[in-house]
Motif scaffolding. Structure first.
Motif, PDB file in Angstrom:
ATOM      1  N   GLU A 253       0.710  -1.171   0.160  1.00  0.00           N
ATOM      2  CA  GLU A 253      -0.043  -0.092   0.022  1.00  0.00           C
ATOM      3  C   GLU A 253       0.612   1.262   0.017  1.00  0.00           C
ATOM      4  OE1 GLU A 253      -2.891   2.262   3.238  1.00  0.00           O
ATOM      5  OE2 GLU A 253      -2.842  -0.009   3.253  1.00  0.00           O
ATOM      6  N   PRO A 254       0.581   2.249  -0.657  1.00  0.00           N
ATOM      7  CA  PRO A 254       1.237   3.537  -0.720  1.00  0.00           C
ATOM      8  C   PRO A 254       1.137   4.204   0.664  1.00  0.00           C
ATOM      9  CG  PRO A 254      -0.717   3.783  -1.996  1.00  0.00           C
ATOM     10  CD  PRO A 254      -0.491   2.437  -1.626  1.00  0.00           C
ATOM     11  N   PRO A 255       1.694   5.049   0.965  1.00  0.00           N
ATOM     12  CA  PRO A 255       1.501   6.098   2.468  1.00  0.00           C
ATOM     13  C   PRO A 255      -0.021   6.537   2.241  1.00  0.00           C
ATOM     14  CG  PRO A 255       3.762   6.435   1.429  1.00  0.00           C
ATOM     15  CD  PRO A 255       3.272   5.584   0.384  1.00  0.00           C
ATOM     16  N   LYS A 256      -0.451   6.498   3.604  1.00  0.00           N
ATOM     17  CA  LYS A 256      -1.995   7.031   3.339  1.00  0.00           C
ATOM     18  C   LYS A 256      -2.020   8.474   3.106  1.00  0.00           C
ATOM     19  CE  LYS A 256      -1.675   7.892   8.471  1.00  0.00           C
ATOM     20  NZ  LYS A 256      -1.998   7.459   9.757  1.00  0.00           N
ATOM     21  N   THR A 257      -1.099   9.082   3.171  1.00  0.00           N
ATOM     22  CA  THR A 257      -1.217  10.522   2.620  1.00  0.00           C
ATOM     23  C   THR A 257      -1.064  10.738   1.209  1.00  0.00           C
ATOM     24  OG1 THR A 257       1.248  11.029   3.019  1.00  0.00           O
ATOM     25  CG2 THR A 257      -0.553  11.389   4.739  1.00  0.00           C
ATOM     26  N   ASP A 258      -0.932   9.570   0.250  1.00  0.00           N
ATOM     27  CA  ASP A 258      -0.611   9.656  -1.041  1.00  0.00           C
ATOM     28  C   ASP A 258      -1.731   9.257  -2.218  1.00  0.00           C
ATOM     29  OD1 ASP A 258       1.985  10.728  -0.362  1.00  0.00           O
ATOM     30  OD2 ASP A 258       2.968   8.639  -1.179  1.00  0.00           O
ATOM     31  N   TRP A 259      -2.968   9.083  -1.418  1.00  0.00           N
ATOM     32  CA  TRP A 259      -4.035   8.399  -2.355  1.00  0.00           C
ATOM     33  C   TRP A 259      -5.439   8.653  -1.868  1.00  0.00           C
ATOM     34  CZ3 TRP A 259      -7.538   4.395  -0.951  1.00  0.00           C
ATOM     35  CH2 TRP A 259      -7.083   3.975   0.460  1.00  0.00           C
ATOM     36  N   ASP A 260      -6.387   8.813  -2.855  1.00  0.00           N
ATOM     37  CA  ASP A 260      -7.736   8.931  -2.312  1.00  0.00           C
ATOM     38  C   ASP A 260      -8.608   7.760  -2.394  1.00  0.00           C
ATOM     39  OD1 ASP A 260      -7.076  11.814  -1.840  1.00  0.00           O
ATOM     40  OD2 ASP A 260      -6.838  11.968  -3.816  1.00  0.00           O
ATOM     41  N   ILE A 261      -8.665   7.212  -3.674  1.00  0.00           N
ATOM     42  CA  ILE A 261      -9.613   6.096  -3.841  1.00  0.00           C
ATOM     43  C   ILE A 261      -9.024   4.980  -4.343  1.00  0.00           C
ATOM     44  CG2 ILE A 261     -11.588   7.649  -4.381  1.00  0.00           C
ATOM     45  CD1 ILE A 261     -11.209   7.149  -7.080  1.00  0.00           C
ATOM     46  N   LEU A 262      -9.493   3.776  -4.029  1.00  0.00           N
ATOM     47  CA  LEU A 262      -8.938   2.347  -4.495  1.00  0.00           C
ATOM     48  C   LEU A 262      -9.890   1.604  -5.195  1.00  0.00           C
ATOM     49  CD1 LEU A 262      -7.172   0.106  -4.074  1.00  0.00           C
ATOM     50  CD2 LEU A 262      -8.480  -0.469  -1.791  1.00  0.00           C
ATOM     51  N   PHE A 263      -9.526   1.229  -6.416  1.00  0.00           N
ATOM     52  CA  PHE A 263     -10.393   0.186  -6.962  1.00  0.00           C
ATOM     53  C   PHE A 263     -10.161  -1.174  -6.682  1.00  0.00           C
ATOM     54  CE2 PHE A 263     -10.424   4.339  -9.495  1.00  0.00           C
ATOM     55  CZ  PHE A 263     -11.658   4.229 -10.136  1.00  0.00           C
ATOM     56  N   THR A 264     -10.854  -1.875  -6.282  1.00  0.00           N
ATOM     57  CA  THR A 264     -10.726  -3.174  -5.642  1.00  0.00           C
ATOM     58  C   THR A 264     -11.840  -4.165  -5.810  1.00  0.00           C
ATOM     59  OG1 THR A 264      -9.591  -4.332  -3.889  1.00  0.00           O
ATOM     60  CG2 THR A 264     -11.222  -2.476  -3.310  1.00  0.00           C
ATOM     61  N   ARG A 265     -11.389  -5.601  -5.496  1.00  0.00           N
ATOM     62  CA  ARG A 265     -12.732  -6.525  -5.206  1.00  0.00           C
ATOM     63  C   ARG A 265     -12.652  -6.606  -3.879  1.00  0.00           C
ATOM     64  NH1 ARG A 265     -15.600  -9.941  -8.117  1.00  0.00           N
ATOM     65  NH2 ARG A 265     -15.948 -12.193  -7.438  1.00  0.00           N
ATOM     66  N   TYR A 266     -14.062  -6.515  -3.404  1.00  0.00           N
ATOM     67  CA  TYR A 266     -14.145  -6.777  -1.915  1.00  0.00           C
ATOM     68  C   TYR A 266     -15.511  -7.380  -1.614  1.00  0.00           C
ATOM     69  CZ  TYR A 266     -17.012  -2.436  -2.073  1.00  0.00           C
ATOM     70  OH  TYR A 266     -18.088  -1.352  -2.485  1.00  0.00           O
ATOM     71  N   ARG A 267     -15.863  -7.664  -0.477  1.00  0.00           N
ATOM     72  CA  ARG A 267     -17.040  -8.464  -0.039  1.00  0.00           C
ATOM     73  C   ARG A 267     -18.024  -7.542   0.471  1.00  0.00           C
ATOM     74  NH1 ARG A 267     -16.559 -12.630   4.590  1.00  0.00           N
ATOM     75  NH2 ARG A 267     -16.766 -10.612   5.541  1.00  0.00           N
ATOM     76  N   HIS A 268     -19.311  -7.649  -0.138  1.00  0.00           N
ATOM     77  CA  HIS A 268     -20.387  -6.788   0.312  1.00  0.00           C
ATOM     78  C   HIS A 268     -21.380  -7.512   1.233  1.00  0.00           C
ATOM     79  CE1 HIS A 268     -23.176  -3.412   0.866  1.00  0.00           C
ATOM     80  NE2 HIS A 268     -24.319  -4.248   0.485  1.00  0.00           N
ATOM     81  N   VAL A 269     -21.876  -7.313   2.251  1.00  0.00           N
ATOM     82  CA  VAL A 269     -22.753  -8.159   3.105  1.00  0.00           C
ATOM     83  C   VAL A 269     -24.110  -7.496   3.017  1.00  0.00           C
ATOM     84  CG1 VAL A 269     -23.072  -9.039   5.162  1.00  0.00           C
ATOM     85  CG2 VAL A 269     -20.983  -8.802   4.882  1.00  0.00           C
ATOM     86  N   TYR A 270     -25.283  -8.286   2.525  1.00  0.00           N
ATOM     87  CA  TYR A 270     -26.426  -7.885   2.540  1.00  0.00           C
ATOM     88  C   TYR A 270     -27.006  -8.450   3.839  1.00  0.00           C
ATOM     89  CZ  TYR A 270     -26.519  -6.003  -2.107  1.00  0.00           C
ATOM     90  OH  TYR A 270     -26.129  -5.247  -3.321  1.00  0.00           O
ATOM     91  N   TYR A 271     -27.082  -7.877   4.945  1.00  0.00           N
ATOM     92  CA  TYR A 271     -27.504  -8.636   6.431  1.00  0.00           C
ATOM     93  C   TYR A 271     -29.198  -8.831   6.296  1.00  0.00           C
ATOM     94  CZ  TYR A 271     -23.332  -6.482   7.756  1.00  0.00           C
ATOM     95  OH  TYR A 271     -21.886  -6.132   8.063  1.00  0.00           O
TER      96      TYR A 271
ATOM     97  N   ASP B 256     -17.165   6.558   5.948  1.00  0.00           N
ATOM     98  CA  ASP B 256     -17.435   5.186   5.493  1.00  0.00           C
ATOM     99  C   ASP B 256     -16.720   5.052   4.027  1.00  0.00           C
ATOM    100  OD1 ASP B 256     -19.502   6.354   6.918  1.00  0.00           O
ATOM    101  OD2 ASP B 256     -20.543   4.465   6.797  1.00  0.00           O
ATOM    102  N   VAL B 257     -15.720   4.175   4.003  1.00  0.00           N
ATOM    103  CA  VAL B 257     -15.090   3.972   2.963  1.00  0.00           C
ATOM    104  C   VAL B 257     -15.825   3.358   1.855  1.00  0.00           C
ATOM    105  CG1 VAL B 257     -13.006   3.237   4.320  1.00  0.00           C
ATOM    106  CG2 VAL B 257     -14.274   1.417   3.658  1.00  0.00           C
ATOM    107  N   ASP B 258     -17.047   2.767   1.778  1.00  0.00           N
ATOM    108  CA  ASP B 258     -17.746   2.223   0.780  1.00  0.00           C
ATOM    109  C   ASP B 258     -19.011   3.008   0.383  1.00  0.00           C
ATOM    110  OD1 ASP B 258     -19.499   1.694   2.906  1.00  0.00           O
ATOM    111  OD2 ASP B 258     -19.576  -0.352   2.345  1.00  0.00           O
ATOM    112  N   ILE B 259     -18.969   4.507   0.408  1.00  0.00           N
ATOM    113  CA  ILE B 259     -19.956   5.251   0.019  1.00  0.00           C
ATOM    114  C   ILE B 259     -20.040   5.214  -1.652  1.00  0.00           C
ATOM    115  CG2 ILE B 259     -20.773   7.671  -0.250  1.00  0.00           C
ATOM    116  CD1 ILE B 259     -21.292   6.435   2.496  1.00  0.00           C
ATOM    117  N   ILE B 260     -18.596   5.394  -2.277  1.00  0.00           N
ATOM    118  CA  ILE B 260     -18.936   5.116  -3.817  1.00  0.00           C
ATOM    119  C   ILE B 260     -19.329   3.728  -3.928  1.00  0.00           C
ATOM    120  CG2 ILE B 260     -17.421   5.362  -5.748  1.00  0.00           C
ATOM    121  CD1 ILE B 260     -15.951   7.587  -4.364  1.00  0.00           C
TER     122      ILE B 260
END
Length: 148
Positions: free
Chosen positions: A18-36, A87-91
């Motif tokens: 991961e780059p330093p936290k001060t060097d980026w804004d958004i991340l394109f990735t595959r992740y798991r969403h939970v429908y509770y 929240d990190v998953d607004i987009i």
């Protein structure tokens, strides 16, 4: 310096991916969403998605899914009316829809997101495609603009 520490059992050491936290804004990735409570028995439904997460370090974002916007006409006043969240998953992933029959994805071009980066700069963002120029899926094309 970083949001996360990654450890490799094979290497027996921390690996830096991961780059330093001060060097980026958004991340394109595959992740798991939970429908509770989504399943008939009340259990959760785990859904793997390709989406966008924001930097948890001082980055905020927001959207208004109740309205359709013209990206070019969307101004600073519009952006300032959005509520921004840490929240990190607004987009997230629902800026696109899939046709279950064809497996083709279509973006929602009238969905505009607002991002306030860690330097308090305000940006607008929207997606124009989920495919690259060669038609390969999972290669989002997007536009963004700063409100200076």
């Amino acid at each position: 310096t970083y949001n996360f520490v990654y450890y490799s059992f094979a290497k027996g050491a921390v690996v830096q991916v991961e780059p330093p936290k001060t060097d980026w804004d958004i991340l394109f990735t595959r992740y798991r969403h939970v429908y509770y409570g989504y399943n008939d028995d009340g259990s959760d439904f785990l859904y793997y998605v390709n989406g966008v997460l924001t930097n948890p370090y001082k980055t905020r974002s927001g959207d208004d899914s109740t309205k359709a916007y013209d990206f070019n006409a969307f101004g600073k006043t519009d952006a300032e009316s959005f509520t921004l969240y840490p929240d990190v998953d607004i987009i997230g992933f629902d800026w696109k829809v899939v046709n279950i029959t064809t497996g083709q994805y279509t973006v929602k071009p009238k969905s505009v997101f607002v991002v306030k980066d860690q330097h308090d700069e305000l940006w607008k963002l929207h997606f124009v495609s989920f495919y690259d120029e060669g038609g390969k899926k999972g290669k989002p094309q997007f536009e963004y603009q700063n409100f200076k």
